[in-house]
Design a protein around this motif. Structure first.
Motif, PDB file in Angstrom:
ATOM      1  N   ASP A 249     -53.392  79.375 -12.274  1.00 31.25           N
ATOM      2  CA  ASP A 249     -54.386  80.444 -12.358  1.00 31.25           C
ATOM      3  C   ASP A 249     -53.982  81.534 -13.341  1.00 31.25           C
ATOM      4  O   ASP A 249     -54.822  82.119 -14.006  1.00 31.25           O
ATOM      5  N   ASP A 250     -52.684  81.834 -13.389  1.00 33.62           N
ATOM      6  CA  ASP A 250     -52.177  82.939 -14.202  1.00 33.62           C
ATOM      7  C   ASP A 250     -50.840  82.536 -14.822  1.00 33.62           C
ATOM      8  O   ASP A 250     -49.786  83.024 -14.423  1.00 33.62           O
ATOM      9  N   PRO A 251     -50.879  81.635 -15.816  1.00 33.68           N
ATOM     10  CA  PRO A 251     -49.635  81.068 -16.347  1.00 33.68           C
ATOM     11  C   PRO A 251     -48.724  82.064 -17.054  1.00 33.68           C
ATOM     12  O   PRO A 251     -47.536  81.811 -17.211  1.00 33.68           O
ATOM     13  N   ASP A 252     -49.254  83.206 -17.483  1.00 31.81           N
ATOM     14  CA  ASP A 252     -48.435  84.174 -18.212  1.00 31.81           C
ATOM     15  C   ASP A 252     -47.699  85.167 -17.312  1.00 31.81           C
ATOM     16  O   ASP A 252     -46.870  85.938 -17.790  1.00 31.81           O
ATOM     17  N   THR A 253     -47.990  85.165 -16.026  1.00 31.41           N
ATOM     18  CA  THR A 253     -47.315  86.067 -15.088  1.00 31.41           C
ATOM     19  C   THR A 253     -46.203  85.322 -14.379  1.00 31.41           C
ATOM     20  O   THR A 253     -46.464  84.432 -13.569  1.00 31.41           O
ATOM     21  N   VAL A 254     -44.968  85.684 -14.687  1.00 34.62           N
ATOM     22  CA  VAL A 254     -43.810  85.050 -14.062  1.00 34.62           C
ATOM     23  C   VAL A 254     -43.627  85.631 -12.662  1.00 34.62           C
ATOM     24  O   VAL A 254     -43.461  86.837 -12.494  1.00 34.62           O
ATOM     25  N   ILE A 255     -43.683  84.754 -11.662  1.00 35.46           N
ATOM     26  CA  ILE A 255     -43.520  85.153 -10.262  1.00 35.46           C
ATOM     27  C   ILE A 255     -42.043  85.173  -9.877  1.00 35.46           C
ATOM     28  O   ILE A 255     -41.585  86.048  -9.167  1.00 35.46           O
ATOM     29  N   ALA A 256     -41.309  84.192 -10.361  1.00 33.22           N
ATOM     30  CA  ALA A 256     -39.890  84.087 -10.031  1.00 33.22           C
ATOM     31  C   ALA A 256     -39.170  83.381 -11.167  1.00 33.22           C
ATOM     32  O   ALA A 256     -39.781  82.664 -11.958  1.00 33.22           O
ATOM     33  N   ARG A 257     -37.858  83.583 -11.203  1.00 26.03           N
ATOM     34  CA  ARG A 257     -37.029  83.012 -12.272  1.00 26.03           C
ATOM     35  C   ARG A 257     -35.699  82.599 -11.664  1.00 26.03           C
ATOM     36  O   ARG A 257     -35.134  83.314 -10.844  1.00 26.03           O
ATOM     37  N   ALA A 258     -35.193  81.440 -12.057  1.00 24.83           N
ATOM     38  CA  ALA A 258     -33.882  80.977 -11.609  1.00 24.83           C
ATOM     39  C   ALA A 258     -33.068  80.592 -12.834  1.00 24.83           C
ATOM     40  O   ALA A 258     -33.523  79.810 -13.667  1.00 24.83           O
ATOM     41  N   SER A 259     -31.889  81.155 -12.948  1.00 27.07           N
ATOM     42  CA  SER A 259     -31.001  80.831 -14.061  1.00 27.07           C
ATOM     43  C   SER A 259     -30.427  79.442 -13.882  1.00 27.07           C
ATOM     44  O   SER A 259     -30.145  79.009 -12.769  1.00 27.07           O
ATOM     45  N   THR A 260     -30.272  78.769 -14.990  1.00 22.49           N
ATOM     46  CA  THR A 260     -29.694  77.430 -14.955  1.00 22.49           C
ATOM     47  C   THR A 260     -28.186  77.525 -15.154  1.00 22.49           C
ATOM     48  O   THR A 260     -27.660  78.558 -15.583  1.00 22.49           O
ATOM     49  N   CYS A 261     -27.504  76.440 -14.842  1.00 23.59           N
ATOM     50  CA  CYS A 261     -26.066  76.361 -15.057  1.00 23.59           C
ATOM     51  C   CYS A 261     -25.735  74.914 -15.400  1.00 23.59           C
ATOM     52  O   CYS A 261     -26.540  74.021 -15.167  1.00 23.59           O
ATOM     53  N   GLY A 262     -24.595  74.691 -15.978  1.00 25.19           N
ATOM     54  CA  GLY A 262     -24.237  73.321 -16.305  1.00 25.19           C
ATOM     55  C   GLY A 262     -24.885  72.853 -17.595  1.00 25.19           C
ATOM     56  O   GLY A 262     -25.130  73.625 -18.514  1.00 25.19           O
ATOM     57  N   PHE A 263     -25.211  71.588 -17.635  1.00 26.70           N
ATOM     58  CA  PHE A 263     -25.739  70.900 -18.807  1.00 26.70           C
ATOM     59  C   PHE A 263     -27.064  71.515 -19.269  1.00 26.70           C
ATOM     60  O   PHE A 263     -27.906  71.869 -18.457  1.00 26.70           O
ATOM     61  N   VAL A 264     -27.252  71.646 -20.576  1.00 25.04           N
ATOM     62  CA  VAL A 264     -28.457  72.241 -21.151  1.00 25.04           C
ATOM     63  C   VAL A 264     -29.144  71.228 -22.063  1.00 25.04           C
ATOM     64  O   VAL A 264     -28.493  70.557 -22.851  1.00 25.04           O
TER      65      VAL A 264
END
Length: 134
Positions: free
Chosen positions: A42-57
């Motif tokens: 519905d609202d793809p430009d509004t970030v609700i939450a974020r999780a940082s990654t770790c390890g392999f990129v």
């Protein structure tokens, strides 16, 4: 592919709005190489939450998956050690595309509504047939 601690991915998905609060049954996950961002179809430009990654990129990806499947994915993650890493990546060997979760020899999948980062011939029908996508 994004690698996250299972606990962090679980907490990210827990932030998804309730299905009845959405106009569309879509949860959007965007991996930018350093974090996975959660928004809605519905609202793809509004970030609700974020999780940082770790390890392999690896390279970035963008998927919109069914909100209705979140509970199943979260139930699967509750059976795992929250400190372990989980690999999260769209899988498009054939249509339809799925979002795959892999850890310790176990794999879970989540059906995908849209995956603009998949090769054109592997995208879900809504994208490859040219129908509008937000």
């Amino acid at each position: 592919m994004a690698q996250l601690k299972i606990r962090d991915l679980y907490n990210l998905l827990r932030q998804a709005p309730r299905r009845r609060d959405l106009e569309q049954d879509g949860i959007r996950l965007v991996y930018d190489g350093t974090a996975v961002n959660l928004s809605t179809a519905d609202d793809p430009d509004t970030v609700i939450a974020r999780a940082s990654t770790c390890g392999f990129v690896t390279g970035s990806w963008d998927v919109t998956a069914y909100k209705a499947s979140v509970d199943t994915v979260m139930a699967w993650m509750r059976m795992l050690d929250g400190e372990d890493l989980v690999d999260v990546a769209p899988f498009w060997a054939s249509a339809p595309v799925v979002l795959a979760f892999a850890t310790g020899g176990q794999v879970g999948v989540w059906p995908v509504i849209a995956c603009p980062t998949a090769p054109a011939d592997r995208r879900p029908a809504a994208v490859s047939e040219g129908r509008a996508e937000r």
